[in-house]
Design a protein around this motif. Structure first.
Motif, mmCIF file in Angstrom:
data_model
loop_
_atom_site.group_PDB
_atom_site.id
_atom_site.type_symbol
_atom_site.label_atom_id
_atom_site.label_comp_id
_atom_site.label_asym_id
_atom_site.label_seq_id
_atom_site.Cartn_x
_atom_site.Cartn_y
_atom_site.Cartn_z
ATOM 1 N N THR A 1 27.393 53.750 31.173
ATOM 2 C CA THR A 1 27.841 52.235 32.363
ATOM 3 C C THR A 1 28.637 52.162 32.104
ATOM 4 O O THR A 1 29.717 52.518 30.516
ATOM 5 C CB THR A 1 26.667 51.155 31.595
ATOM 6 N N GLY A 2 29.603 51.255 33.477
ATOM 7 C CA GLY A 2 30.989 51.039 32.509
ATOM 8 C C GLY A 2 31.291 49.323 33.989
ATOM 9 O O GLY A 2 30.718 49.736 34.460
ATOM 10 N N ILE A 3 32.080 48.918 33.524
ATOM 11 C CA ILE A 3 32.250 47.610 34.499
ATOM 12 C C ILE A 3 33.567 47.930 34.468
ATOM 13 O O ILE A 3 34.654 48.325 33.586
ATOM 14 C CB ILE A 3 32.133 46.209 33.945
ATOM 15 N N SER A 4 34.251 47.981 36.259
ATOM 16 C CA SER A 4 35.595 47.923 36.369
ATOM 17 C C SER A 4 35.827 46.712 36.150
ATOM 18 O O SER A 4 35.280 45.747 37.119
ATOM 19 C CB SER A 4 35.745 48.383 37.842
ATOM 20 N N GLN A 5 36.753 46.374 36.017
ATOM 21 C CA GLN A 5 37.625 44.281 36.545
ATOM 22 C C GLN A 5 38.732 44.757 37.734
ATOM 23 O O GLN A 5 39.358 43.202 37.324
ATOM 24 C CB GLN A 5 37.583 44.396 35.223
ATOM 25 N N HIS A 6 39.113 46.192 38.125
ATOM 26 C CA HIS A 6 40.189 45.099 38.903
ATOM 27 C C HIS A 6 39.193 45.168 40.609
ATOM 28 O O HIS A 6 38.666 46.054 40.546
ATOM 29 C CB HIS A 6 40.564 47.126 39.190
ATOM 30 N N GLY A 7 40.495 44.271 41.066
ATOM 31 C CA GLY A 7 39.608 43.707 42.249
ATOM 32 C C GLY A 7 38.493 43.231 41.846
ATOM 33 O O GLY A 7 37.469 42.391 41.100
ATOM 34 N N THR A 8 37.505 43.301 42.847
ATOM 35 C CA THR A 8 35.941 42.665 42.991
ATOM 36 C C THR A 8 35.280 43.843 41.601
ATOM 37 O O THR A 8 35.021 44.867 41.295
ATOM 38 C CB THR A 8 34.964 43.394 43.863
ATOM 39 N N ALA A 9 34.256 42.945 40.941
ATOM 40 C CA ALA A 9 33.921 43.298 39.875
ATOM 41 C C ALA A 9 32.398 44.374 40.226
ATOM 42 O O ALA A 9 32.252 44.288 40.938
ATOM 43 C CB ALA A 9 33.091 42.097 38.844
#
Length: 64
Positions: free
Chosen positions: A14-22
């Protein structure tokens, strides 16, 4: 990215992108030899969700 499981029984990352919209991505699959095949589910903070297929290939590190 967080590796939840990575063994002969399956792969879960799993991973979360914090660039722009989460956005959260959940990759699941099965290993066969040095290949992983499975599904990916994306969950966007703005309500857009989608799914797809993914494939990965890896090589073991060379012995030192």
């Amino acid at each position: 990215m967080t590796i939840e499981q990575f063994d002969q029984h399956g792969v879960s990352i799993t991973g979360i992108s914090q660039h722009g919209t989460a956005m959260l991505a959940a990759y699941t699959g099965k290993m066969t030899g040095n290949k992983i095949q499975g599904n990916v589910d994306y969950f966007s903070g703005d309500g857009h969700n989608w799914s797809g297929k993914w494939t990965g290939t890896f090589e073991a590190p060379a012995p030192k």
